[in-house]
Design a protein around this motif. Structure first.
Motif, short mmCIF file in Angstrom:
data_model
loop_
_atom_site.label_atom_id
_atom_site.label_comp_id
_atom_site.label_asym_id
_atom_site.label_seq_id
_atom_site.Cartn_x
_atom_site.Cartn_y
_atom_site.Cartn_z
N LEU A 57 0.75 -1.34 0.11
CA LEU A 57 0.04 -0.13 0.09
C LEU A 57 0.93 1.17 0.05
N ARG A 58 2.21 1.21 0.32
CA ARG A 58 3.08 2.18 0.57
C ARG A 58 3.54 2.54 -0.95
N ARG A 59 3.40 1.84 -2.12
CA ARG A 59 3.66 2.21 -3.48
C ARG A 59 2.54 2.15 -4.31
N LEU A 60 1.36 2.52 -3.90
CA LEU A 60 0.24 2.61 -4.68
C LEU A 60 0.49 4.01 -5.65
N ASP A 61 1.19 5.13 -5.30
CA ASP A 61 1.44 5.97 -6.35
C ASP A 61 2.43 5.83 -7.51
N ARG A 62 3.08 4.65 -6.96
CA ARG A 62 4.15 4.25 -8.22
C ARG A 62 3.35 3.18 -9.19
N ILE A 63 1.98 3.13 -9.07
CA ILE A 63 1.63 2.10 -10.20
C ILE A 63 0.77 2.91 -11.23
N ASP A 64 1.19 2.62 -12.42
CA ASP A 64 0.63 3.25 -13.62
C ASP A 64 -0.06 2.27 -14.65
N THR A 65 -0.07 1.11 -14.36
CA THR A 65 -0.58 0.12 -15.49
C THR A 65 -1.50 -1.03 -14.60
#
Length: 575
Positions: A338-346
């Motif tokens: 959940l700490r890397r949701l902002d790094r998901i683009d696909t």
């Protein structure tokens, strides 16, 4: 001013008491240990879970099944299942079962298990462990309590104007934490978890000894949010454990082989901002310190320019998201994702989540009766009406069998079906998947409409009554009620790739053509997207390898309370 200070002090003391009181409550919440001297054994609904180190990993399936068979022969044991993601064996047993003997059997089988190959341990993800264990809650409660104490100490020191640490100490710690190159380098050496705990402790200690209550107050607020998240996750697990205990096979899971990401995870907005802001703040400090402004002004610029906001915002959002997901029935197995949701683009979507195995009627086109003139303006009045045709079609397609055994969409033309003189058969013509012909019975206008339906992914069928064609119909997979909402939410994250499903399903959502699934093709798609520099989320039901290799794996168990298959190899499992 005095009243507000008193109110804040009373509130802080009350919160401190509540936080410290949560520690013994967290310790007692696990219940008594089944047997003294048996480490790694926890009671859960319907039995116990026993930790294992080797069984459940890739290549140990045969040994795991052997242990399950051995445990089922132990008196009092009714069920045994090895779970590689949790790193444990679930043993369904009664209260009078000799748990020490059960633990000995598990320990012996685990010690004899296959040793992972050299280098395999680094690639594999660490097991989650027992989700109901109190360690996470105790750690969060201790951090919250320490934060409340720090707020009190810093407030008293600030009120008394006691000399504290030099601001340079705090600024160095904050800059090292906020600059991605420095923090990532430390994380690669000692691990992400140790890095996070180390910086949290260093910030709390330096903020306390600097007697600056504002900084430690922010840290304490985040600690409270983390504690609430942990509480919600434990509550969600308690609910899941009750349901899983009643369905055999739901715990069984063999972990898939781990693979190193083909390219580094792309930076998110916070990292991109920090990569620019941190060097600028450091340069401002250097230029100011060598000028006439002095060290105090330079240090102020460094503190003001240190990009701490993105990390605070991300942590607060992740805690709120984890809590909301858990309260809504999702099981968050790895909260770090959940700490890397902002790094998901696909987002890779499994088509089985969008459409089930039932059919729905997309359209019906009545045919003129035999002998009528095509240009005669429509079918005769003595033919079946639209309502009767719809009813007959539904009666025929509902005879496709139980939902679990029905023919999968996209597996060739629909087989002919007959009932009470009515029949469904594939529409004639190569454009619609059949090589039969009905000659002049099919008008050019009808054939064109059937071709259009087929291009949109529908199964085009001919409806016959007593051997006479009366209508052409388009059958499409019935969409899940939330299918369009799911696609809309995925589009908000970035690019959406559909995998599997019947031909033409992508047209109903305005997506690109679906990628075939099966035989590890979905996992290969994930790796190819990662190699191109994308952060990939996979939303699926059964693509185990793709879920495990994704940067964010979201496994769905369907619409029922407890499924026959639980996607354990994900970061998050949800209903």
């Amino acid at each position: 001013m005095t009243r507000s200070a008193v109110t804040a002090t009373v509130s802080a003391v009350r919160s401190l008491a509540q936080g410290l009181a949560a520690v013994p409550a967290a310790l007692a919440s696990t219940g008594p240990v089944p047997q003294p001297g048996v480490p790694g054994l926890w009671r859960t609904s319907g039995g116990v879970q026993i930790a294992v180190r080797r069984l459940g990993r890739p290549g140990t399936a045969a040994a795991a099944r052997g242990l399950e068979a051995t445990l089922r022969r132990v008196p009092g044991v009714s069920r045994a299942e090895v779970n590689g993601t949790l790193g444990c064996v679930y043993v369904g047993c009664g209260p009078k079962t000799d748990l020490a003997a059960v633990a000995d059997v598990v320990a012996a089988a685990d010690a004899a298990g296959e040793v992972p190959r050299a280098g395999a341990t680094e690639r594999e993800r660490r097991p989650v462990g027992f989700p109901g264990a109190a360690q996470a809650r105790v750690g969060a409660a201790v951090r919250l309590g320490a934060g409340l104490v720090a707020v009190g100490v810093a407030s008293v020191g600030d009120a008394l104007r006691l000399p504290g640490l030099h601001p340079a100490v705090m600024s160095v710690i904050q800059f090292a934490e906020s600059a991605p190159p420095l923090r990532d380098g430390i994380a690669r050496r000692i691990g992400e978890s140790a890095t996070e705990r180390g910086f949290a402790g260093a910030n709390l200690l330096a903020g306390t000894l600097s007697f600056r209550p504002l900084g430690v107050t922010v840290t304490t607020v985040l600690a409270a949010a983390r504690y609430a998240e942990v509480q919600a996750r434990r509550g969600a697990w308690a609910d899941w454990a009750r349901r899983l205990a009643g369905h055999e096979g739901t715990y069984r899971h063999d972990a898939v082989p781990g693979h190193k990401r083909p390219a580094p995870l792309p930076p998110g907005p916070g990292e991109r901002y920090a990569n620019v802001a941190a060097p600028v703040a450091l340069a401002a400090y250097g230029l100011t310190s060598v000028g006439t402004f002095g060290q105090d002004r330079a240090l102020s610029l460094l503190i003001a320019g240190t990009p701490r906001g993105p990390r605070f915002g991300r942590e607060a959002f992740a805690c709120a998201a984890g809590r909301a997901l858990s309260e809504r029935g999702a099981l968050v197995l790895r909260p770090e994702v959940l700490r890397r949701l902002d790094r998901i683009d696909t987002v890779v979507l499994d088509a089985r989540l969008l459409a089930g195995r039932d059919w729905t009627i997309e359209g019906v086109l009545r045919l003129p009766p035999p002998g009528s003139r095509p240009e005669g303006g429509g079918p005769a009045d003595d033919g079946p009406d639209d309502d009767e045709i719809h009813v007959r079609i539904h009666e025929l397609i509902e005879r496709d069998g139980p939902a679990g055994r029905r023919r999968r969409h996209g597996a060739g033309p629909l087989a002919p079906k007959r009932r009470d003189g009515w029949e469904l058969r594939p529409f004639p013509g190569p454009e619609t998947g059949s090589d039969d012909t009905l000659g002049d019975l099919v008008l050019a206008k009808t054939a064109a409409r059937a071709r259009q339906w087929a291009e949109e992914g529908a199964q085009v069928v001919l409806v016959l009554r007593a051997g006479t064609p009366v209508a052409a119909a388009a059958l499409a997979p019935q969409l899940h009620p939330l299918a369009h909402h799911l696609v809309r939410a995925a589009r908000a994250c970035g690019e959406v790739r559909l995998v599997g499903g019947p031909p033409g399903l992508h047209l109903r959502f305005g997506l690109e053509e679906a990628v075939p699934t099966g035989h590890r093709r979905t996992a290969a798609l994930v790796r190819s997207l990662q190699a191109e520099g994308h952060g990939v989320a996979v939303v699926s039901t059964r693509t185990r390898r793709a879920l495990a290799r994704a940067d964010l794996g979201i496994g769905s168990v369907g619409d029922v309370g407890v499924p026959r298959h639980v996607p354990w190899g994900t970061g998050r499992t949800g209903l």
